[in-house]
Design a protein around this motif. Structure first.
Motif, PDB file in Angstrom:
ATOM      1  N   LYS A 138       0.109  47.226  54.369  1.00 26.11           N
ATOM      2  CA  LYS A 138       1.555  47.294  54.193  1.00 26.11           C
ATOM      3  C   LYS A 138       1.938  48.257  53.072  1.00 26.11           C
ATOM      4  CE  LYS A 138       2.285  42.597  55.905  1.00 26.11           C
ATOM      5  NZ  LYS A 138       2.638  41.203  55.552  1.00 26.11           N
ATOM      6  N   LEU A 139       1.047  48.413  52.078  1.00 27.94           N
ATOM      7  CA  LEU A 139       1.314  49.356  51.003  1.00 27.94           C
ATOM      8  C   LEU A 139       1.435  50.775  51.546  1.00 27.94           C
ATOM      9  CD1 LEU A 139       1.556  50.005  47.958  1.00 27.94           C
ATOM     10  CD2 LEU A 139      -0.940  50.175  47.903  1.00 27.94           C
ATOM     11  N   GLY A 140       0.571  51.126  52.488  1.00 26.09           N
ATOM     12  CA  GLY A 140       0.668  52.450  53.102  1.00 26.09           C
ATOM     13  C   GLY A 140       1.985  52.638  53.848  1.00 26.09           C
ATOM     14  N   GLU A 141       2.387  51.598  54.592  1.00 29.89           N
ATOM     15  CA  GLU A 141       3.665  51.679  55.321  1.00 29.89           C
ATOM     16  C   GLU A 141       4.835  51.780  54.354  1.00 29.89           C
ATOM     17  OE1 GLU A 141       3.730  48.195  57.677  1.00 29.89           O
ATOM     18  OE2 GLU A 141       1.965  48.735  58.881  1.00 29.89           O
ATOM     19  N   PHE A 142       4.777  50.979  53.279  1.00 33.57           N
ATOM     20  CA  PHE A 142       5.850  51.014  52.275  1.00 33.57           C
ATOM     21  C   PHE A 142       5.959  52.391  51.632  1.00 33.57           C
ATOM     22  CE2 PHE A 142       6.830  50.894  47.754  1.00 33.57           C
ATOM     23  CZ  PHE A 142       8.071  50.277  47.732  1.00 33.57           C
ATOM     24  N   SER A 143       4.826  52.955  51.259  1.00 40.51           N
ATOM     25  CA  SER A 143       4.834  54.261  50.591  1.00 40.51           C
ATOM     26  C   SER A 143       5.408  55.333  51.498  1.00 40.51           C
ATOM     27  CB  SER A 143       3.408  54.626  50.174  1.00 40.51           C
ATOM     28  OG  SER A 143       3.393  55.853  49.479  1.00 40.51           O
ATOM     29  N   THR A 144       5.045  55.297  52.775  1.00 41.79           N
ATOM     30  CA  THR A 144       5.587  56.276  53.726  1.00 41.79           C
ATOM     31  C   THR A 144       7.095  56.132  53.860  1.00 41.79           C
ATOM     32  OG1 THR A 144       3.504  56.274  54.962  1.00 41.79           O
ATOM     33  CG2 THR A 144       5.455  57.109  56.099  1.00 41.79           C
ATOM     34  N   LEU A 149      12.962  47.850  50.800  1.00 43.60           N
ATOM     35  CA  LEU A 149      11.720  48.143  51.509  1.00 43.60           C
ATOM     36  C   LEU A 149      10.641  47.110  51.196  1.00 43.60           C
ATOM     37  CD1 LEU A 149      11.587  52.037  51.131  1.00 43.60           C
ATOM     38  CD2 LEU A 149      12.136  50.709  53.174  1.00 43.60           C
ATOM     39  N   ILE A 150      10.612  46.592  49.971  1.00 43.31           N
ATOM     40  CA  ILE A 150       9.662  45.523  49.648  1.00 43.31           C
ATOM     41  C   ILE A 150       9.951  44.295  50.504  1.00 43.31           C
ATOM     42  CG2 ILE A 150       8.993  43.867  47.859  1.00 43.31           C
ATOM     43  CD1 ILE A 150       9.253  46.094  45.816  1.00 43.31           C
ATOM     44  N   GLY A 151      11.227  43.955  50.635  1.00 38.16           N
ATOM     45  CA  GLY A 151      11.596  42.813  51.465  1.00 38.16           C
ATOM     46  C   GLY A 151      11.238  43.011  52.924  1.00 38.16           C
ATOM     47  N   GLN A 152      11.307  44.263  53.415  1.00 36.36           N
ATOM     48  CA  GLN A 152      10.999  44.539  54.816  1.00 36.36           C
ATOM     49  C   GLN A 152       9.495  44.509  55.099  1.00 36.36           C
ATOM     50  OE1 GLN A 152      12.838  48.321  55.620  1.00 36.36           O
ATOM     51  NE2 GLN A 152      14.905  47.482  55.709  1.00 36.36           N
ATOM     52  N   HIS A 153       8.679  44.882  54.114  1.00 31.93           N
ATOM     53  CA  HIS A 153       7.255  45.053  54.374  1.00 31.93           C
ATOM     54  C   HIS A 153       6.382  43.906  53.874  1.00 31.93           C
ATOM     55  CE1 HIS A 153       8.663  49.236  54.936  1.00 31.93           C
ATOM     56  NE2 HIS A 153       7.619  49.362  55.704  1.00 31.93           N
ATOM     57  N   TYR A 154       6.886  43.084  52.963  1.00 28.27           N
ATOM     58  CA  TYR A 154       6.048  42.039  52.383  1.00 28.27           C
ATOM     59  C   TYR A 154       6.677  40.659  52.591  1.00 28.27           C
ATOM     60  CZ  TYR A 154       3.282  45.701  50.220  1.00 28.27           C
ATOM     61  OH  TYR A 154       2.472  46.787  50.019  1.00 28.27           O
ATOM     62  N   ASP A 155       5.834  39.629  52.445  1.00 27.51           N
ATOM     63  CA  ASP A 155       6.300  38.254  52.661  1.00 27.51           C
ATOM     64  C   ASP A 155       6.696  37.559  51.365  1.00 27.51           C
ATOM     65  OD1 ASP A 155       3.831  38.029  51.513  1.00 27.51           O
ATOM     66  OD2 ASP A 155       2.958  36.712  53.044  1.00 27.51           O
ATOM     67  N   TRP A 156       6.807  38.295  50.275  1.00 24.78           N
ATOM     68  CA  TRP A 156       7.277  37.679  49.030  1.00 24.78           C
ATOM     69  C   TRP A 156       8.736  37.268  49.177  1.00 24.78           C
ATOM     70  CZ3 TRP A 156       4.950  42.701  47.052  1.00 24.78           C
ATOM     71  CH2 TRP A 156       3.577  42.541  46.820  1.00 24.78           C
ATOM     72  N   PRO A 157       9.084  36.043  48.773  1.00 28.25           N
ATOM     73  CA  PRO A 157      10.465  35.566  48.995  1.00 28.25           C
ATOM     74  C   PRO A 157      11.499  36.199  48.069  1.00 28.25           C
ATOM     75  CG  PRO A 157       9.193  33.911  47.804  1.00 28.25           C
ATOM     76  CD  PRO A 157       8.224  34.985  48.201  1.00 28.25           C
ATOM     77  N   PHE A 158      11.035  36.882  47.022  1.00 29.51           N
ATOM     78  CA  PHE A 158      11.991  37.389  46.031  1.00 29.51           C
ATOM     79  C   PHE A 158      11.402  38.615  45.353  1.00 29.51           C
ATOM     80  CE2 PHE A 158      13.404  37.102  41.470  1.00 29.51           C
ATOM     81  CZ  PHE A 158      14.691  37.560  41.691  1.00 29.51           C
ATOM     82  N   ALA A 159      12.232  39.646  45.182  1.00 26.54           N
ATOM     83  CA  ALA A 159      11.810  40.862  44.481  1.00 26.54           C
ATOM     84  C   ALA A 159      13.008  41.425  43.732  1.00 26.54           C
ATOM     85  CB  ALA A 159      11.255  41.893  45.460  1.00 26.54           C
ATOM     86  N   THR A 160      12.772  41.915  42.537  1.00 26.77           N
ATOM     87  CA  THR A 160      13.867  42.492  41.767  1.00 26.77           C
ATOM     88  C   THR A 160      13.334  43.563  40.834  1.00 26.77           C
ATOM     89  OG1 THR A 160      15.725  41.996  40.291  1.00 26.77           O
ATOM     90  CG2 THR A 160      13.702  40.801  39.909  1.00 26.77           C
ATOM     91  N   ILE A 161      14.214  44.482  40.452  1.00 30.11           N
ATOM     92  CA  ILE A 161      13.885  45.503  39.456  1.00 30.11           C
ATOM     93  C   ILE A 161      14.776  45.278  38.250  1.00 30.11           C
ATOM     94  CG2 ILE A 161      14.040  47.952  38.897  1.00 30.11           C
ATOM     95  CD1 ILE A 161      13.038  48.612  41.625  1.00 30.11           C
ATOM     96  N   ALA A 165      18.140  43.405  43.578  1.00 32.89           N
ATOM     97  CA  ALA A 165      17.305  42.254  43.945  1.00 32.89           C
ATOM     98  C   ALA A 165      17.293  42.077  45.454  1.00 32.89           C
ATOM     99  CB  ALA A 165      17.812  40.983  43.270  1.00 32.89           C
ATOM    100  N   TYR A 166      16.189  41.484  45.929  1.00 34.18           N
ATOM    101  CA  TYR A 166      16.047  41.095  47.334  1.00 34.18           C
ATOM    102  C   TYR A 166      15.736  39.607  47.377  1.00 34.18           C
ATOM    103  CZ  TYR A 166      13.895  40.336  51.870  1.00 34.18           C
ATOM    104  OH  TYR A 166      13.577  39.831  53.109  1.00 34.18           O
ATOM    105  N   ALA A 167      16.546  38.862  48.142  1.00 33.43           N
ATOM    106  CA  ALA A 167      16.321  37.427  48.317  1.00 33.43           C
ATOM    107  C   ALA A 167      17.043  36.978  49.576  1.00 33.43           C
ATOM    108  CB  ALA A 167      16.823  36.638  47.109  1.00 33.43           C
ATOM    109  N   ASP A 168      16.435  36.058  50.303  1.00 35.46           N
ATOM    110  CA  ASP A 168      17.037  35.522  51.534  1.00 35.46           C
ATOM    111  C   ASP A 168      17.423  36.624  52.505  1.00 35.46           C
ATOM    112  OD1 ASP A 168      16.769  32.990  50.473  1.00 35.46           O
ATOM    113  OD2 ASP A 168      18.786  32.980  49.617  1.00 35.46           O
TER     114      ASP A 168
END
Length: 570
Positions: free
Chosen positions: A199-205, A227-239, A252-255
């Motif tokens: 998934k890291l390769g797909e995310f980077s592309t 893109l993190i929310g689209q490619h990974y199963d982590w329920p929450f991501a933020t910068i 942030a990405y959530a829900d």
């Protein structure tokens, strides 16, 4: 007892021992075969517990897996009494008991008899239901080598004691189960690592294709978490970004939703931990309390039940004022080593894309500067020279016609032509100066003073504070100051102005003031339809700032531009 009877008794005992030994061998063989039938951990454990009870004649069993923090999970159960099944097996999910406590204390190293089961005692005391006459159980630690994994408990109605041979058999079975659990964990960890890196390769592309669509850091952060929310199963991501010395959640990405956030700062405790992330240059764990505070800032209307902890990685941007932190929320299973490795790789990919974005912005800015310079040269070599020639021609014609009264109208017309051409020449030179600023390398105030002098204005300069300005902010203030001085020349009806530059750690304030007649009586100024004023406001707002114009017929006009500055490390 005579000798024949004694020999017969010994033979029967030997035969029974052989039968018990064979039964144990069959049990261990059957368990070993069962453990190799599936790579699904829960299915495998359910099957092996059921098979163990069938072979040993016991009736009920359950298994706890216990992590390094001491948190336990009932991963398998078979034929539990109704009292332990109430409310979706709540007695098996909550509370504590002797065997779990002893495991946590490191005092449970081999199979033992449990005199009483606290969960069953509570069931009787609080009348949770039928216990099937089970009061005691044997407990066996699950281990793989020196690694302790959890507990296996087995029981039967009215059975209060397990023999040494039964405990030895259970111990052997537990070793087999522990080795199989660890093998499956390693398999699942490697499988997850492979999936995450794929998934890291797909995310980077995807990020490489999308980076050119981002115009600023907010848009970039929004695209990253999306893109993190689209490619990974982590329920929450933020910068989280450091701005003016404070850490604020940027995107942030959530829900399954992405959002930008207001500039609400983090608490001192969480900010201190984020500073630790920056200084350590490594992926760092976040506690449940810390990740909950960050999540609440992003989703104040939601709970964090599905997020037990988090991990954070520094985004290694090259400029200190753009320090960023990528935070990931992890579910109840906790972060695996693969999650940490991939998060660190993600941070490197994001930083590289950020540098690509900055380089693309620089290329676009250089292209704009080259185009402005080319246009300035063309205007100087063509229109500017034509206007200058027109002014000289009009002046010559005016001199030739000035001696005749009959040609007085023509002389006046030539005067008008010369005045208009000189005004047009002045405007053209001002336009060329705006396209190709001269003297900005010597400083913003110096450049504005030179520009004001070229427009016939006496400009008084004031400066408060000292720090460097980013190029884009300096150029925006240059353009705003130019337009402010142009307005003084055109509308103030006064040959002087005052320019003040105030610098602080958080913002820069540029003020252009005149004591002229003011522009309040101009309809286009008061209505906001003036093109020059609109451009000035757009320049300030594009950098997150604001522009205010105060004009009075008696007190003149004051133009104030306020633009926030990025954090500058000293």
């Amino acid at each position: 007892m005579n000798k024949p009877q004694l020999a017969s008794a010994k033979g029967e005992k030997s035969a029974m021992s052989e039968e018990v030994g064979m039964q144990e061998m069959v049990t261990l063989k059957t368990i070993a075969e069962t453990l190799n039938t599936s790579n699904d951990l829960n299915l495998m454990l359910d099957t092996v517990v059921g098979k163990l009870l069938e072979l040993t004649g016991l009736t009920a069993g359950w298994m706890f897996l216990i992590n390094e923090r001491g948190d336990y999970t009932c991963v398998s159960d078979y034929n539990l009494p109704p009292a332990l099944l109430r409310k979706d097996k709540e007695p098996m999910r909550t509370g504590t008991c002797w065997c779990v406590n002893r495991f946590k204390d490191g005092r449970l190293n081999h199979a033992v008899n449990i005199i009483n089961c606290k969960r069953l005692e509570d069931a009787v005391e609080f009348q949770w239901g039928d216990t099937h006459d089970i009061t005691h159980h044997a407990t066996v630690p699950l281990r793989s080598g020196e690694k302790m994994l959890g507990l296996l408990n087995v029981a039967a109605p009215a059975k209060e004691q397990f023999s040494d041979s039964e405990l030895a058999l259970l111990q052997g079975v537990a070793y087999q189960i522990g080795s199989a659990v660890e093998r499956m964990r390693l398999y699942r960890a490697e499988q997850r690592r492979a999936d995450l890196y794929a998934k890291l390769g797909e995310f980077s592309t995807a990020l490489g294709l999308a980076v050119n669509e981002c115009s600023n850091s907010d848009a970039f952060s929004l695209k990253v978490v999306q893109l993190i929310g689209q490619h990974y199963d982590w329920p929450f991501a933020t910068i989280i970004q450091q701005k003016n010395g404070m850490f604020v959640v940027q995107a942030a990405y959530a829900d399954d939703k992405v959002r930008t956030l207001s500039s609400t700062p983090l608490s001192i405790e969480v900010a201190s931990h984020i500073n630790h992330v920056i200084n350590s240059h490594r992926v760092t764990s976040l506690s449940g309390t810390q990740i909950a505070e960050i999540f609440t800032l992003c989703k104040p209307d939601q709970t964090t039940n599905s997020i037990a902890s988090g991990i954070a990685a520094r985004l290694p941007y090259h400029t200190p004022e753009e320090t960023g932190i990528l935070v990931i929320g992890i579910g109840t299973s906790g972060p695996a080593q693969a999650d940490r490795e991939v998060l660190e790789a993600l941070a490197e990919h994001i930083a590289a894309s950020w540098e690509s974005l900055k380089l693309a912005e620089n290329r676009r800015e250089l292209a704009r500067m080259e185009e402005r310079n080319r246009l300035a040269r063309d205007l100087h070599d063509s229109v500017n020279q034509i206007l200058f020639s027109l002014s000289l021609t009009a002046k010559g014609a005016e001199s030739m016609l000035s001696g005749s009264e009959q040609l007085l109208p023509a002389t006046e017309a030539m005067k008008d032509i010369r005045a208009l051409s000189q005004e047009a020449l002045k405007e053209m030179r001002a336009l060329i100066m705006q396209l190709r600023p001269a003297g900005l390398e010597a400083g913003l105030l110096h450049a504005l003073q030179e520009y004001g002098t070229s427009q016939g204005l006496q400009v008084v300069m004031n400066r408060t504070g000292m720090r460097s300005l980013p190029r884009n902010i300096e150029e925006a203030l240059w353009r705003i100051g130019q337009e402010g001085l142009n307005n003084v020349r055109k509308h103030a009806d006064i040959p002087s102005a005052e320019v003040t530059l105030k610098l602080s750690n958080h913002e820069v304030v540029l003020t252009v003031t005149d004591q002229g007649k003011g522009g309040a009586n101009r309809p286009e100024a008061s209505s906001g339809s003036s093109l020059g004023l609109s451009i000035m406001k757009e320049r300030a707002q594009s950098l997150g700032g604001s522009l205010e114009i105060v004009s009075s017929p008696r007190k003149g006009t004051t133009v104030t531009a306020v633009i926030p500055l990025p954090f500058e490390s000293v």
